[in-house]
Motif scaffolding. Structure first.
Motif, PDB file in Angstrom:
ATOM      1  N   PRO A  65       0.823  -1.222   0.000  1.00  0.00           N
ATOM      2  CA  PRO A  65       0.000   0.000   0.000  1.00  0.00           C
ATOM      3  C   PRO A  65       0.853   1.268   0.000  1.00  0.00           C
ATOM      4  N   ASP A  66       0.370   2.301  -0.683  1.00  0.00           N
ATOM      5  CA  ASP A  66       1.086   3.576  -0.782  1.00  0.00           C
ATOM      6  C   ASP A  66       1.296   4.241   0.573  1.00  0.00           C
ATOM      7  N   TRP A  67       0.399   4.007   1.525  1.00  0.00           N
ATOM      8  CA  TRP A  67       0.489   4.660   2.831  1.00  0.00           C
ATOM      9  C   TRP A  67       1.611   4.094   3.702  1.00  0.00           C
ATOM     10  N   LEU A  68       2.144   2.920   3.349  1.00  0.00           N
ATOM     11  CA  LEU A  68       3.152   2.257   4.178  1.00  0.00           C
ATOM     12  C   LEU A  68       4.534   2.844   3.915  1.00  0.00           C
ATOM     13  N   PRO A  69       5.120   3.526   4.914  1.00  0.00           N
ATOM     14  CA  PRO A  69       6.469   4.063   4.714  1.00  0.00           C
ATOM     15  C   PRO A  69       7.511   2.957   4.820  1.00  0.00           C
ATOM     16  N   GLY A  70       8.690   3.274   4.334  1.00  0.00           N
ATOM     17  CA  GLY A  70       9.796   2.331   4.413  1.00  0.00           C
ATOM     18  C   GLY A  70      11.046   3.011   4.915  1.00  0.00           C
ATOM     19  N   HIS A  71      11.984   2.198   5.359  1.00  0.00           N
ATOM     20  CA  HIS A  71      13.258   2.718   5.843  1.00  0.00           C
ATOM     21  C   HIS A  71      14.363   1.792   5.363  1.00  0.00           C
ATOM     22  N   THR A  72      15.260   2.331   4.558  1.00  0.00           N
ATOM     23  CA  THR A  72      16.430   1.572   4.155  1.00  0.00           C
ATOM     24  C   THR A  72      17.583   1.987   5.043  1.00  0.00           C
ATOM     25  N   VAL A  73      18.413   1.036   5.356  1.00  0.00           N
ATOM     26  CA  VAL A  73      19.518   1.273   6.282  1.00  0.00           C
ATOM     27  C   VAL A  73      20.561   2.166   5.629  1.00  0.00           C
ATOM     28  N   ASN A  74      20.903   3.213   6.334  1.00  0.00           N
ATOM     29  CA  ASN A  74      21.969   4.110   5.885  1.00  0.00           C
ATOM     30  C   ASN A  74      23.049   4.074   6.954  1.00  0.00           C
ATOM     31  N   GLY A  75      24.186   3.533   6.619  1.00  0.00           N
ATOM     32  CA  GLY A  75      25.277   3.495   7.596  1.00  0.00           C
ATOM     33  C   GLY A  75      25.371   2.163   8.293  1.00  0.00           C
ATOM     34  N   THR A  76      25.213   2.170   9.603  1.00  0.00           N
ATOM     35  CA  THR A  76      25.419   0.982  10.417  1.00  0.00           C
ATOM     36  C   THR A  76      24.486  -0.145   9.999  1.00  0.00           C
ATOM     37  N   ARG A  77      25.045  -1.314   9.819  1.00  0.00           N
ATOM     38  CA  ARG A  77      24.282  -2.486   9.386  1.00  0.00           C
ATOM     39  C   ARG A  77      23.728  -3.257  10.573  1.00  0.00           C
ATOM     40  N   TRP A  78      22.757  -4.120  10.288  1.00  0.00           N
ATOM     41  CA  TRP A  78      22.229  -5.018  11.301  1.00  0.00           C
ATOM     42  C   TRP A  78      23.353  -5.910  11.790  1.00  0.00           C
ATOM     43  N   PRO A  79      23.401  -6.307  13.002  1.00  0.00           N
ATOM     44  CA  PRO A  79      22.388  -6.279  14.043  1.00  0.00           C
ATOM     45  C   PRO A  79      22.433  -5.058  14.953  1.00  0.00           C
ATOM     46  N   ALA A  80      23.113  -3.989  14.523  1.00  0.00           N
ATOM     47  CA  ALA A  80      23.083  -2.755  15.315  1.00  0.00           C
ATOM     48  C   ALA A  80      21.630  -2.269  15.416  1.00  0.00           C
ATOM     49  N   PRO A  81      21.241  -1.674  16.531  1.00  0.00           N
ATOM     50  CA  PRO A  81      19.848  -1.264  16.739  1.00  0.00           C
ATOM     51  C   PRO A  81      19.444   0.002  15.995  1.00  0.00           C
ATOM     52  N   ASN A  82      20.387   0.708  15.400  1.00  0.00           N
ATOM     53  CA  ASN A  82      20.127   2.021  14.807  1.00  0.00           C
ATOM     54  C   ASN A  82      18.973   2.028  13.804  1.00  0.00           C
TER      55      ASN A  82
END
Length: 187
Positions: A65-82
């Protein structure tokens, strides 16, 4: 008895959790659209996360759905909590209490644990059960059940709070977490 506390936000892994790819074409995972619609109806903020770059993430998310925002990781990778914290900031979440992460990706689940979130592992979406692989499709139903059982154990060994097979079982799982929260349990 008082009502169970409401959820503050639900974070989802994008690949494998909300979106599957078959032959390179993205499609909503089974139960993804109904789950998202149910959470939206209850006014629970949702967001997806992934380690893809922004254009790849948006390409996959176009089936959601268009209303669902997303977040791509910028910088620190998983498993960091950032990444989890940044996604919650994108949603303007005022607190961690009541935030849940849903994924089959062990590194993302570890990120959620590190961030102090409730975590729900998706056994059928974990790397242990690659539904699109030829190896998986060549398995008998019994072999697939054994693989899902192994995936469940692997996810629990990470320390996740709950494990379900697929998104269709998320509502029941969230009810269980709500009851645990009502009793005072913390992630």
């Amino acid at each position: 008895m008082d009502a169970a506390p409401a959820f503050t936000a639900v974070l989802f892994g994008l690949r494998g959790c909300l979106v599957h790819t078959a032959n390179g074409a993205p499609s909503p995972a089974p139960g993804a659209l109904a789950t998202l619609a149910s959470l939206r109806q209850r006014q629970v903020p949702c967001i997806w996360l992934d380690e893809l770059d922004n254009s790849q993430g948006q390409r996959l998310a176009q089936v959601l759905p268009d209303w669902l925002p997303g977040h791509t990781v910028n910088g620190t990778r998983w498993p960091a909590p950032n990444a989890c914290w940044q996604a919650l900031m994108t949603l303007h979440s005022a607190r961690l209490d009541g935030c849940v992460l849903v994924s089959g990706e062990p590194r993302l689940l570890q990120s959620g644990l590190n961030a102090g979130l409730w975590t729900v592992g998706l056994a059928a979406c974990s790397p242990f059960c690659d539904l699109n692989s030829r190896q998986w499709q060549a398995m008998t139903a019994q072999q697939q059940d054994l693989a899902r059982g192994k995936a469940t154990l692997e996810l629990f060994s990470l320390g996740v709070h709950s494990v379900i097979d697929h998104l269709e079982a998320l509502d029941t799982c969230l009810e269980d977490i709500a009851q645990r929260r009502h009793k005072g349990e913390k992630p």
